[in-house]
Write a protein that holds these residues in place. Structure first.
Motif, PDB file in Angstrom:
ATOM      1  N   GLY A  41      -3.353   8.839   0.347  1.00 50.54           N
ATOM      2  CA  GLY A  41      -4.757   8.660  -0.036  1.00 50.54           C
ATOM      3  C   GLY A  41      -5.284   7.243   0.125  1.00 50.54           C
ATOM      4  N   ALA A  42      -4.461   6.304   0.591  1.00 54.28           N
ATOM      5  CA  ALA A  42      -4.943   4.916   0.713  1.00 54.28           C
ATOM      6  C   ALA A  42      -6.029   4.813   1.786  1.00 54.28           C
ATOM      7  CB  ALA A  42      -3.785   3.985   1.051  1.00 54.28           C
ATOM      8  N   ASP A  43      -6.987   3.945   1.497  1.00 57.61           N
ATOM      9  CA  ASP A  43      -8.083   3.667   2.435  1.00 57.61           C
ATOM     10  C   ASP A  43      -7.690   2.376   3.164  1.00 57.61           C
ATOM     11  OD1 ASP A  43     -10.628   2.869   3.468  1.00 57.61           O
ATOM     12  OD2 ASP A  43     -11.146   1.946   1.526  1.00 57.61           O
ATOM     13  N   ILE A  44      -7.227   2.510   4.411  1.00 59.16           N
ATOM     14  CA  ILE A  44      -6.755   1.331   5.152  1.00 59.16           C
ATOM     15  C   ILE A  44      -7.785   1.007   6.220  1.00 59.16           C
ATOM     16  CG2 ILE A  44      -4.936   0.450   6.669  1.00 59.16           C
ATOM     17  CD1 ILE A  44      -2.926   1.973   5.075  1.00 59.16           C
ATOM     18  N   VAL A  96      -6.216   3.026  -3.739  1.00 56.93           N
ATOM     19  CA  VAL A  96      -5.747   1.858  -2.979  1.00 56.93           C
ATOM     20  C   VAL A  96      -6.618   1.613  -1.743  1.00 56.93           C
ATOM     21  CG1 VAL A  96      -3.783   0.878  -1.719  1.00 56.93           C
ATOM     22  CG2 VAL A  96      -3.387   2.281  -3.754  1.00 56.93           C
ATOM     23  N   HIS A  97      -7.044   0.367  -1.587  1.00 54.98           N
ATOM     24  CA  HIS A  97      -7.781  -0.052  -0.385  1.00 54.98           C
ATOM     25  C   HIS A  97      -7.009  -1.205   0.239  1.00 54.98           C
ATOM     26  CE1 HIS A  97     -11.316   2.093  -1.993  1.00 54.98           C
ATOM     27  NE2 HIS A  97     -10.848   1.660  -3.151  1.00 54.98           N
ATOM     28  N   LEU A  98      -6.797  -1.160   1.534  1.00 57.85           N
ATOM     29  CA  LEU A  98      -6.151  -2.292   2.215  1.00 57.85           C
ATOM     30  C   LEU A  98      -7.110  -2.805   3.278  1.00 57.85           C
ATOM     31  CD1 LEU A  98      -2.560  -2.877   3.353  1.00 57.85           C
ATOM     32  CD2 LEU A  98      -4.369  -3.085   5.037  1.00 57.85           C
ATOM     33  N   LEU A  99      -7.321  -4.118   3.274  1.00 56.79           N
ATOM     34  CA  LEU A  99      -8.235  -4.734   4.245  1.00 56.79           C
ATOM     35  C   LEU A  99      -7.450  -5.598   5.211  1.00 56.79           C
ATOM     36  CD1 LEU A  99     -10.893  -5.991   1.665  1.00 56.79           C
ATOM     37  CD2 LEU A  99     -10.913  -3.847   2.976  1.00 56.79           C
ATOM     38  N   ARG A 104      -1.584   6.196   3.978  1.00 59.67           N
ATOM     39  CA  ARG A 104      -2.803   7.003   4.218  1.00 59.67           C
ATOM     40  C   ARG A 104      -2.594   8.437   3.733  1.00 59.67           C
ATOM     41  NH1 ARG A 104      -3.778   3.989   9.549  1.00 59.67           N
ATOM     42  NH2 ARG A 104      -5.719   2.860   9.142  1.00 59.67           N
ATOM     43  N   GLU A 105      -1.407   8.989   4.009  1.00 58.37           N
ATOM     44  CA  GLU A 105      -1.117  10.356   3.526  1.00 58.37           C
ATOM     45  C   GLU A 105      -1.254  10.432   2.009  1.00 58.37           C
ATOM     46  OE1 GLU A 105       2.318  11.201   6.778  1.00 58.37           O
ATOM     47  OE2 GLU A 105       2.860  11.421   4.653  1.00 58.37           O
ATOM     48  N   ALA A 151       0.846  -1.203   0.000  1.00 54.56           N
ATOM     49  CA  ALA A 151       0.000   0.000   0.000  1.00 54.56           C
ATOM     50  C   ALA A 151       0.876   1.246   0.000  1.00 54.56           C
ATOM     51  CB  ALA A 151      -0.924  -0.015   1.213  1.00 54.56           C
ATOM     52  N   ARG A 152       1.974   1.213   0.738  1.00 56.02           N
ATOM     53  CA  ARG A 152       2.902   2.348   0.791  1.00 56.02           C
ATOM     54  C   ARG A 152       3.553   2.568  -0.583  1.00 56.02           C
ATOM     55  NH1 ARG A 152       5.955   5.436  -0.365  1.00 56.02           N
ATOM     56  NH2 ARG A 152       7.610   6.525   0.746  1.00 56.02           N
TER      57      ARG A 152
END
Ligand SMILES: Cc1cc2nc3c(=O)[nH]c(=O)nc-3n(C[C@H](O)[C@H](O)[C@H](O)COP(=O)(O)OP(=O)(O)OC[C@H]3O[C@@H](n4cnc5c(N)ncnc54)[C@H](O)[C@@H]3O)c2cc1C
Length: 371
Positions: free
Chosen positions: A163-166, A31-34, A160-161, A21-22
């Motif tokens: 824009g990723a949705d974690i 990007v979405h991380l589950l 996250r900075e 994700a980074r």
């Protein structure tokens, strides 16, 4: 005019998924991380976190992966942004034939790899190892241990900075496909449309593969650790004995003791969610061996224990890249080297997914190499 941005869903918030994700932050992607638990709570939390340079049978390719990964860590260490305890590492021989193998390894490292030195049995006392049952060792001062929790939280913050949705506490429960390509991930928190889905689920990876009918030759071994509290006043290097038993110092008084297992179980036979304890046989074997070989732990108390699963592949290299299902990628099978390899696996796969150009190093890691 709106520009369509690719939607990438990374399943698994261990060190590999978070690094992915980074790394995707450097590319145009949604990007979405589950993560079904907390970030880094899976195998990553069970690691002893050594950045591992030494192998008794080094391969130039594996060394090149380590060198690339190390550059990421070294930059952060130089900036004082992450912690790294440089404690050194020993591979200790009991037999002359293993010593010869280590001599051969030393020649390879002289051309390519970390600084190494061959030690005679008498030299080992200075490292806290009893020389009697040994035939010498290969030593590097360059190994040390990282803090996986720190890495995961830094990389997650940076993702996250970007824009990723974690999402934590959110489980992927299904992967939808149409005409042989992924379209969405079903989760306990609703559905997410996906052009790309990356399986970074560590020992849970086979479960996700079954959702899309992909198979990969993943097997599990138990990684059991005893935490020994000693009266010692030195930090032991990471020390791996010919038998597979190993120790590594944690601060000055603690020692982590474990054993590289030679038994591999089909991934379906070892449930990663099942609670485990190290067991009496392991306890007796490791406690007895370490007491003989590492005098400082002879009277140590067991302060804690844990068991994790290492997910291994037939050639010992990770499985990284595309599968027969369009858009469905694997980033798993990192065995006992996931902390070491996470930056290189994450960065290479992010580049491939985002650009469509396969970096040459991924050829050797491709899932279809086992077809
Ligand atoms: C005892 C032991 C010692 C080790 N020591 C070292 C070492 O010294 N050096 C080294 O380099 N490596 C070491 N390793 C290996 C290293 O810990 C692993 O290779 C690495 O942590 C794997 O990271 P991962 O992100 O692939 O998997 P994990 O950390 O297991 O992450 C996978 C994540 O996916 C999540 N997940 C699973 N299914 C789903 C789902 N359906 N939906 C959402 N989330 C899901 C899980 O909750 C988990 O958090 C060691 C391993 C063990 C067991």
């Amino acid at each position: 005019m709106s520009i369509m941005v690719m939607s990438v869903v990374v399943i698994g918030g261990g060190i590999v998924g978070v690094r992915l994700a980074r790394a995707l932050r450097d590319h145009p992607a949604d990007v979405h991380l589950l993560e079904k638990d907390a970030l880094g709570a899976g195998t990553t939390a069970k690691s002893i976190a050594v950045f591992s340079w030494l192998e008794s049978d080094p391969s130039p390719f594996a060394q090149s992966l380590r060198e690339r990964a190390w550059r990421t860590y070294a930059d952060r260490i130089a900036e004082d942004a992450i912690s790294f305890e440089r404690i050194g590492a020993l591979l200790v021989a009991r037999t002359e034939s293993y010593r010869s193998q280590l001599e051969h390894a030393a020649e390879t490292y002289a051309e390519h790899g970390p600084d190494v030195e061959l030690l005679d049995p008498a030299d080992l006392e200075a490292f806290g190892i009893a020389p009697e049952e040994t035939a010498g060792a290969l030593y590097t001062p360059e190994e040390g241990y990282l803090d996986p929790g720190e890495l995961v939280s830094q990389w997650a913050a940076e993702a996250r900075e970007g824009g990723a949705d974690i999402r934590t506490g959110v489980e992927a429960t299904g992967i939808r496909t149409r005409n042989g390509a992924v379209t969405a991930v079903e989760t306990t928190d609703g559905e997410i449309a996906a052009d790309v889905v990356i399986n970074a689920a560590g020992p849970w990876a086979p479960r996700l593969n079954r959702m899309v009918g992909v198979s990969a030759p993943l097997r599990h071994t138990k990684g059991r650790i005893l935490v020994l509290e000693t009266d010692g006043d030195r930090t032991l290097p990471y020390t791996q004995f010919e038998s597979g038993q190993y120790v590594r110092g944690e601060g000055r008084s603690q020692v982590f003791a474990g054993r590289l297992e030679r038994e591999y179980a089909d991934a379906s036979e070892l449930d990663p969610d099942e609670p485990r304890s190290v067991g009496g046989e392991f306890y007796a074997d490791v406690a007895d061996t370490t007491a003989r070989l590492v005098p400082a732990v002879a009277d140590a108390d067991v302060a804690a224990e844990w068991v994790g699963l290492r997910t291994v592949t037939p050639d010992g290299l990770p499985i990284v890249g595309p599968t027969a299902v369009d858009g469905y990628h694997l980033a798993c099978g990192l065995s006992g080297l996931g902390i070491t390899y996470a930056p290189v696996v994450g960065d290479l796969l992010a580049e491939y997914v985002a650009t469509g150009d396969r970096p040459p190093a991924l050829d050797r890691l491709a899932p279809d190499r086992f077809a």
